[in-house]
Design a protein around this motif. Structure first.
Motif, short mmCIF file in Angstrom:
data_model
loop_
_atom_site.label_atom_id
_atom_site.label_comp_id
_atom_site.label_asym_id
_atom_site.label_seq_id
_atom_site.Cartn_x
_atom_site.Cartn_y
_atom_site.Cartn_z
N TRP A 136 0.83 -1.30 0.06
CA TRP A 136 0.07 -0.08 -0.02
C TRP A 136 0.66 1.39 0.05
CZ3 TRP A 136 -4.28 -1.88 4.07
CH2 TRP A 136 -5.10 -2.54 3.22
N ILE A 137 1.87 1.08 0.62
CA ILE A 137 2.92 2.37 0.39
C ILE A 137 3.39 2.65 -0.98
CG2 ILE A 137 5.56 3.15 1.06
CD1 ILE A 137 4.83 1.86 3.90
N TRP A 138 3.91 1.47 -1.73
CA TRP A 138 3.99 1.43 -2.99
C TRP A 138 2.67 2.00 -3.56
CZ3 TRP A 138 4.72 -3.28 -6.45
CH2 TRP A 138 5.10 -2.90 -7.82
N MET A 139 1.70 1.49 -3.42
CA MET A 139 0.41 1.99 -4.28
C MET A 139 0.29 3.54 -3.73
SD MET A 139 -3.49 1.14 -3.37
CE MET A 139 -3.53 2.12 -1.78
N GLY A 140 0.60 3.87 -2.95
CA GLY A 140 0.45 5.52 -2.74
C GLY A 140 1.49 6.26 -3.40
N TYR A 141 2.57 5.62 -3.71
CA TYR A 141 3.61 6.20 -4.40
C TYR A 141 3.16 6.29 -5.98
CZ TYR A 141 7.80 6.95 -7.53
OH TYR A 141 8.72 7.69 -8.28
N ASN A 142 2.46 5.06 -6.55
CA ASN A 142 1.82 5.13 -7.68
C ASN A 142 0.78 6.05 -7.97
OD1 ASN A 142 3.72 3.13 -8.50
ND2 ASN A 142 2.39 1.55 -8.07
N ILE A 143 -0.13 6.32 -7.00
CA ILE A 143 -1.18 7.28 -7.03
C ILE A 143 -0.51 8.52 -6.98
CG2 ILE A 143 -2.99 8.29 -5.62
CD1 ILE A 143 -3.57 5.27 -4.51
N TYR A 144 0.44 8.89 -6.23
CA TYR A 144 1.16 10.24 -6.57
C TYR A 144 1.62 10.46 -7.79
CZ TYR A 144 4.14 14.34 -5.78
OH TYR A 144 4.66 15.34 -5.89
N CYS A 145 2.25 9.58 -8.70
CA CYS A 145 2.78 9.61 -9.94
C CYS A 145 1.35 9.83 -10.82
CB CYS A 145 3.39 8.24 -10.44
SG CYS A 145 4.90 8.11 -9.55
N TRP A 146 0.22 9.01 -10.63
CA TRP A 146 -0.79 9.14 -11.43
C TRP A 146 -1.30 10.61 -11.32
CZ3 TRP A 146 -6.01 10.26 -10.40
CH2 TRP A 146 -6.98 10.21 -11.31
#
Length: 169
Positions: A136-146
């Motif tokens: 989920w931390i990685w998902m948060g980074y991916n959401i920030y990139c999005w």
């Protein structure tokens, strides 16, 4: 209206979101290549016994071939969409960013649902709570990139919108 004005993440530091989008496209291509390599390794009989592996319960001779093939196809499409995003940034056309935005949103949704599935299905293993937290931390980074790419989409939308003045006598 932009969501973010600059990109300050652990991997990308820039005041210009155009440059950040190019770095995010590179991140997309490199992560996709690594994941395609891992999936191909697992499809050929490699180790897939970790509980936090999305292909953990897949049979090497059966479902892993289909699911792995689909994932390889999806990550190949992500590579193509990242190249299209670079092309759209160079030309200043926001339509080239849309395929990446949709596909990356699906990646983030998969990470969310996969984490919920890990917690719900294997709640007796405490180590999976840590794995889910990392996911989920990685998902948060991916959401920030999005959000950075969405901001660039909004900037291009403002640049491409016609400014029509009605000259009424």
């Amino acid at each position: 209206m932009k969501v973010v004005d600059s990109c300050w993440s652990p991997c990308i530091w820039t005041n210009n979101i155009n440059t950040a989008c190019k770095a995010i496209a590179f991140y997309t291509v490199s992560a996709s290549i690594v994941l395609i390599t891992l999936i191909a390794y697992q499809m050929n009989g490699g180790d897939s016994t970790q509980l936090y592996n999305p292909l953990f319960e897949a049979d090497v001779r059966g479902s892993m071939q289909y699911v792995g093939g689909f994932l390889i196809y999806y990550f190949t499409c992500l590579i193509i969409f990242a190249i299209m995003m670079i092309h759209g940034l160079r030309r200043g056309v926001r339509g080239w960013l849309l395929p990446w935005l949709v596909a990356w949103f699906i990646v983030c949704l998969f990470q969310l649902v996969f984490g919920l599935w890990l917690i719900g299905g294997y709640y007796i293993y405490l180590q999976l709570v840590y794995s889910t937290l990392i996911n989920w931390i990685w998902m948060g980074y991916n959401i920030y990139c999005w959000l950075v790419v969405l901001s660039m989409y909004k900037v291009l939308e403002e640049l491409q919108s016609p400014n029509i003045e009605l000259l009424w006598p």
